[in-house]
Design a protein around this motif. Structure first.
Motif, PDB file in Angstrom:
ATOM      1  N   GLY A  51       0.828  -1.200   0.000  1.00  0.00           N
ATOM      2  CA  GLY A  51       0.000   0.000   0.000  1.00  0.00           C
ATOM      3  C   GLY A  51       0.859   1.246   0.000  1.00  0.00           C
ATOM      4  O   GLY A  51       1.901   1.290   0.653  1.00  0.00           O
ATOM      5  N   VAL A  52       0.430   2.253  -0.747  1.00  0.00           N
ATOM      6  CA  VAL A  52       1.151   3.523  -0.813  1.00  0.00           C
ATOM      7  C   VAL A  52       0.167   4.672  -0.639  1.00  0.00           C
ATOM      8  O   VAL A  52      -0.881   4.701  -1.286  1.00  0.00           O
ATOM      9  CB  VAL A  52       1.887   3.685  -2.163  1.00  0.00           C
ATOM     10  CG1 VAL A  52       2.554   5.042  -2.259  1.00  0.00           C
ATOM     11  CG2 VAL A  52       2.905   2.587  -2.370  1.00  0.00           C
ATOM     12  N   HIS A  53       0.527   5.604   0.238  1.00  0.00           N
ATOM     13  CA  HIS A  53      -0.244   6.835   0.378  1.00  0.00           C
ATOM     14  C   HIS A  53       0.506   7.918  -0.384  1.00  0.00           C
ATOM     15  O   HIS A  53       1.634   8.256  -0.042  1.00  0.00           O
ATOM     16  CB  HIS A  53      -0.396   7.230   1.847  1.00  0.00           C
ATOM     17  CG  HIS A  53      -1.039   8.558   2.023  1.00  0.00           C
ATOM     18  ND1 HIS A  53      -0.383   9.645   2.548  1.00  0.00           N
ATOM     19  CD2 HIS A  53      -2.290   8.994   1.723  1.00  0.00           C
ATOM     20  CE1 HIS A  53      -1.193  10.677   2.570  1.00  0.00           C
ATOM     21  NE2 HIS A  53      -2.359  10.310   2.071  1.00  0.00           N
ATOM     22  N   PHE A  54      -0.090   8.436  -1.451  1.00  0.00           N
ATOM     23  CA  PHE A  54       0.506   9.525  -2.229  1.00  0.00           C
ATOM     24  C   PHE A  54       0.082  10.843  -1.591  1.00  0.00           C
ATOM     25  O   PHE A  54      -1.087  11.237  -1.676  1.00  0.00           O
ATOM     26  CB  PHE A  54       0.058   9.462  -3.695  1.00  0.00           C
ATOM     27  CG  PHE A  54       0.743   8.384  -4.484  1.00  0.00           C
ATOM     28  CD1 PHE A  54       1.989   8.614  -5.053  1.00  0.00           C
ATOM     29  CD2 PHE A  54       0.159   7.145  -4.657  1.00  0.00           C
ATOM     30  CE1 PHE A  54       2.629   7.633  -5.784  1.00  0.00           C
ATOM     31  CE2 PHE A  54       0.790   6.161  -5.387  1.00  0.00           C
ATOM     32  CZ  PHE A  54       2.031   6.403  -5.947  1.00  0.00           C
ATOM     33  N   LYS A  55       1.044  11.503  -0.931  1.00  0.00           N
ATOM     34  CA  LYS A  55       0.747  12.779  -0.274  1.00  0.00           C
ATOM     35  C   LYS A  55       0.391  13.860  -1.289  1.00  0.00           C
ATOM     36  O   LYS A  55      -0.358  14.774  -0.969  1.00  0.00           O
ATOM     37  CB  LYS A  55       1.947  13.238   0.557  1.00  0.00           C
ATOM     38  CG  LYS A  55       2.221  12.354   1.758  1.00  0.00           C
ATOM     39  CD  LYS A  55       3.231  12.929   2.714  1.00  0.00           C
ATOM     40  CE  LYS A  55       4.565  13.183   2.071  1.00  0.00           C
ATOM     41  NZ  LYS A  55       5.584  13.676   3.016  1.00  0.00           N
ATOM     42  N   CYS A  56       0.907  13.756  -2.521  1.00  0.00           N
ATOM     43  CA  CYS A  56       0.668  14.771  -3.543  1.00  0.00           C
ATOM     44  C   CYS A  56      -0.822  15.006  -3.770  1.00  0.00           C
ATOM     45  O   CYS A  56      -1.262  16.137  -3.955  1.00  0.00           O
ATOM     46  CB  CYS A  56       1.359  14.389  -4.850  1.00  0.00           C
ATOM     47  SG  CYS A  56       0.974  12.719  -5.425  1.00  0.00           S
ATOM     48  N   CYS A  57      -1.607  13.945  -3.766  1.00  0.00           N
ATOM     49  CA  CYS A  57      -3.042  14.058  -4.029  1.00  0.00           C
ATOM     50  C   CYS A  57      -3.891  13.455  -2.912  1.00  0.00           C
ATOM     51  O   CYS A  57      -5.107  13.310  -3.063  1.00  0.00           O
ATOM     52  CB  CYS A  57      -3.379  13.388  -5.354  1.00  0.00           C
ATOM     53  SG  CYS A  57      -2.626  14.187  -6.782  1.00  0.00           S
ATOM     54  N   ASN A  58      -3.231  13.066  -1.815  1.00  0.00           N
ATOM     55  CA  ASN A  58      -3.899  12.490  -0.665  1.00  0.00           C
ATOM     56  C   ASN A  58      -4.772  11.291  -1.047  1.00  0.00           C
ATOM     57  O   ASN A  58      -5.954  11.210  -0.712  1.00  0.00           O
ATOM     58  CB  ASN A  58      -4.725  13.542   0.087  1.00  0.00           C
ATOM     59  CG  ASN A  58      -5.111  13.068   1.475  1.00  0.00           C
ATOM     60  OD1 ASN A  58      -4.392  12.292   2.090  1.00  0.00           O
ATOM     61  ND2 ASN A  58      -6.258  13.526   1.955  1.00  0.00           N
ATOM     62  N   VAL A  59      -4.160  10.330  -1.779  1.00  0.00           N
ATOM     63  CA  VAL A  59      -4.867   9.106  -2.159  1.00  0.00           C
ATOM     64  C   VAL A  59      -4.038   7.895  -1.744  1.00  0.00           C
ATOM     65  O   VAL A  59      -2.818   7.946  -1.687  1.00  0.00           O
ATOM     66  CB  VAL A  59      -5.167   9.033  -3.678  1.00  0.00           C
ATOM     67  CG1 VAL A  59      -6.160  10.080  -4.089  1.00  0.00           C
ATOM     68  CG2 VAL A  59      -3.917   9.124  -4.497  1.00  0.00           C
ATOM     69  N   TYR A  60      -4.731   6.819  -1.461  1.00  0.00           N
ATOM     70  CA  TYR A  60      -4.117   5.555  -1.087  1.00  0.00           C
ATOM     71  C   TYR A  60      -4.386   4.545  -2.201  1.00  0.00           C
ATOM     72  O   TYR A  60      -5.520   4.423  -2.657  1.00  0.00           O
ATOM     73  CB  TYR A  60      -4.710   5.056   0.232  1.00  0.00           C
ATOM     74  CG  TYR A  60      -4.342   3.631   0.553  1.00  0.00           C
ATOM     75  CD1 TYR A  60      -3.151   3.336   1.186  1.00  0.00           C
ATOM     76  CD2 TYR A  60      -5.181   2.587   0.208  1.00  0.00           C
ATOM     77  CE1 TYR A  60      -2.798   2.031   1.462  1.00  0.00           C
ATOM     78  CE2 TYR A  60      -4.845   1.278   0.490  1.00  0.00           C
ATOM     79  CZ  TYR A  60      -3.648   1.010   1.117  1.00  0.00           C
ATOM     80  OH  TYR A  60      -3.301  -0.280   1.388  1.00  0.00           O
ATOM     81  N   VAL A  61      -3.342   3.829  -2.637  1.00  0.00           N
ATOM     82  CA  VAL A  61      -3.501   2.785  -3.648  1.00  0.00           C
ATOM     83  C   VAL A  61      -2.584   1.614  -3.316  1.00  0.00           C
ATOM     84  O   VAL A  61      -1.625   1.754  -2.555  1.00  0.00           O
ATOM     85  CB  VAL A  61      -3.180   3.279  -5.082  1.00  0.00           C
ATOM     86  CG1 VAL A  61      -4.143   4.343  -5.530  1.00  0.00           C
ATOM     87  CG2 VAL A  61      -1.757   3.771  -5.188  1.00  0.00           C
ATOM     88  N   ASN A  62      -2.879   0.473  -3.877  1.00  0.00           N
ATOM     89  CA  ASN A  62      -1.971  -0.666  -3.833  1.00  0.00           C
ATOM     90  C   ASN A  62      -1.139  -0.642  -5.099  1.00  0.00           C
ATOM     91  O   ASN A  62      -1.674  -0.433  -6.192  1.00  0.00           O
ATOM     92  CB  ASN A  62      -2.739  -1.983  -3.764  1.00  0.00           C
ATOM     93  CG  ASN A  62      -3.292  -2.240  -2.391  1.00  0.00           C
ATOM     94  OD1 ASN A  62      -2.667  -1.895  -1.390  1.00  0.00           O
ATOM     95  ND2 ASN A  62      -4.458  -2.840  -2.317  1.00  0.00           N
ATOM     96  N   ILE A  63       0.162  -0.851  -4.959  1.00  0.00           N
ATOM     97  CA  ILE A  63       1.009  -1.011  -6.143  1.00  0.00           C
ATOM     98  C   ILE A  63       1.508  -2.447  -6.138  1.00  0.00           C
ATOM     99  O   ILE A  63       1.636  -3.075  -5.088  1.00  0.00           O
ATOM    100  CB  ILE A  63       2.166   0.013  -6.198  1.00  0.00           C
ATOM    101  CG1 ILE A  63       3.105  -0.139  -5.011  1.00  0.00           C
ATOM    102  CG2 ILE A  63       1.631   1.422  -6.299  1.00  0.00           C
ATOM    103  CD1 ILE A  63       4.381   0.698  -5.133  1.00  0.00           C
ATOM    104  N   PHE A  64       1.786  -2.956  -7.326  1.00  0.00           N
ATOM    105  CA  PHE A  64       2.071  -4.369  -7.471  1.00  0.00           C
ATOM    106  C   PHE A  64       3.511  -4.624  -7.879  1.00  0.00           C
ATOM    107  O   PHE A  64       4.176  -3.777  -8.467  1.00  0.00           O
ATOM    108  CB  PHE A  64       1.117  -4.981  -8.509  1.00  0.00           C
ATOM    109  CG  PHE A  64      -0.309  -4.926  -8.055  1.00  0.00           C
ATOM    110  CD1 PHE A  64      -0.840  -5.930  -7.276  1.00  0.00           C
ATOM    111  CD2 PHE A  64      -1.112  -3.847  -8.385  1.00  0.00           C
ATOM    112  CE1 PHE A  64      -2.154  -5.871  -6.835  1.00  0.00           C
ATOM    113  CE2 PHE A  64      -2.423  -3.775  -7.957  1.00  0.00           C
ATOM    114  CZ  PHE A  64      -2.942  -4.793  -7.182  1.00  0.00           C
ATOM    115  N   GLN A  65       3.960  -5.837  -7.596  1.00  0.00           N
ATOM    116  CA  GLN A  65       5.301  -6.256  -7.976  1.00  0.00           C
ATOM    117  C   GLN A  65       5.403  -6.290  -9.498  1.00  0.00           C
ATOM    118  O   GLN A  65       4.480  -6.755 -10.176  1.00  0.00           O
ATOM    119  CB  GLN A  65       5.556  -7.645  -7.393  1.00  0.00           C
ATOM    120  CG  GLN A  65       6.980  -8.103  -7.442  1.00  0.00           C
ATOM    121  CD  GLN A  65       7.124  -9.440  -6.759  1.00  0.00           C
ATOM    122  OE1 GLN A  65       6.687 -10.449  -7.314  1.00  0.00           O
ATOM    123  NE2 GLN A  65       7.707  -9.446  -5.580  1.00  0.00           N
TER     124      GLN A  65
END
Length: 66
Positions: free
Chosen positions: A16-30
């Protein structure tokens, strides 16, 4: 005719990654090479890549991107 039973679907590893730039949380994959977790912010397309290391890595499954 050969009997080939289907193999169970294995989900791709993710973090999981929280992008502070746009205040969104997403899962990123291998990535397909298995060398890093890679993804981007869904709003502004800021990219992030988290390398996978053998020794001295992190057990954290959640990160913050800028």
């Amino acid at each position: 005719m050969t009997d080939q039973s289907p193999t169970p679907h294995q989900p791709r590893p993710s973090v999981g990654v929280h992008f502070k730039c746009c205040n969104v949380y997403v899962n990123i994959f291998q990535n397909h090479a298995g060398t890093a977790y890679a993804g981007h912010c869904p709003r502004c397309a800021a990219q992030i890549e988290i390398p996978i290391v053998e020794q001295g890595g992190s057990s954290t499954r959640f990160f913050t991107g800028s």
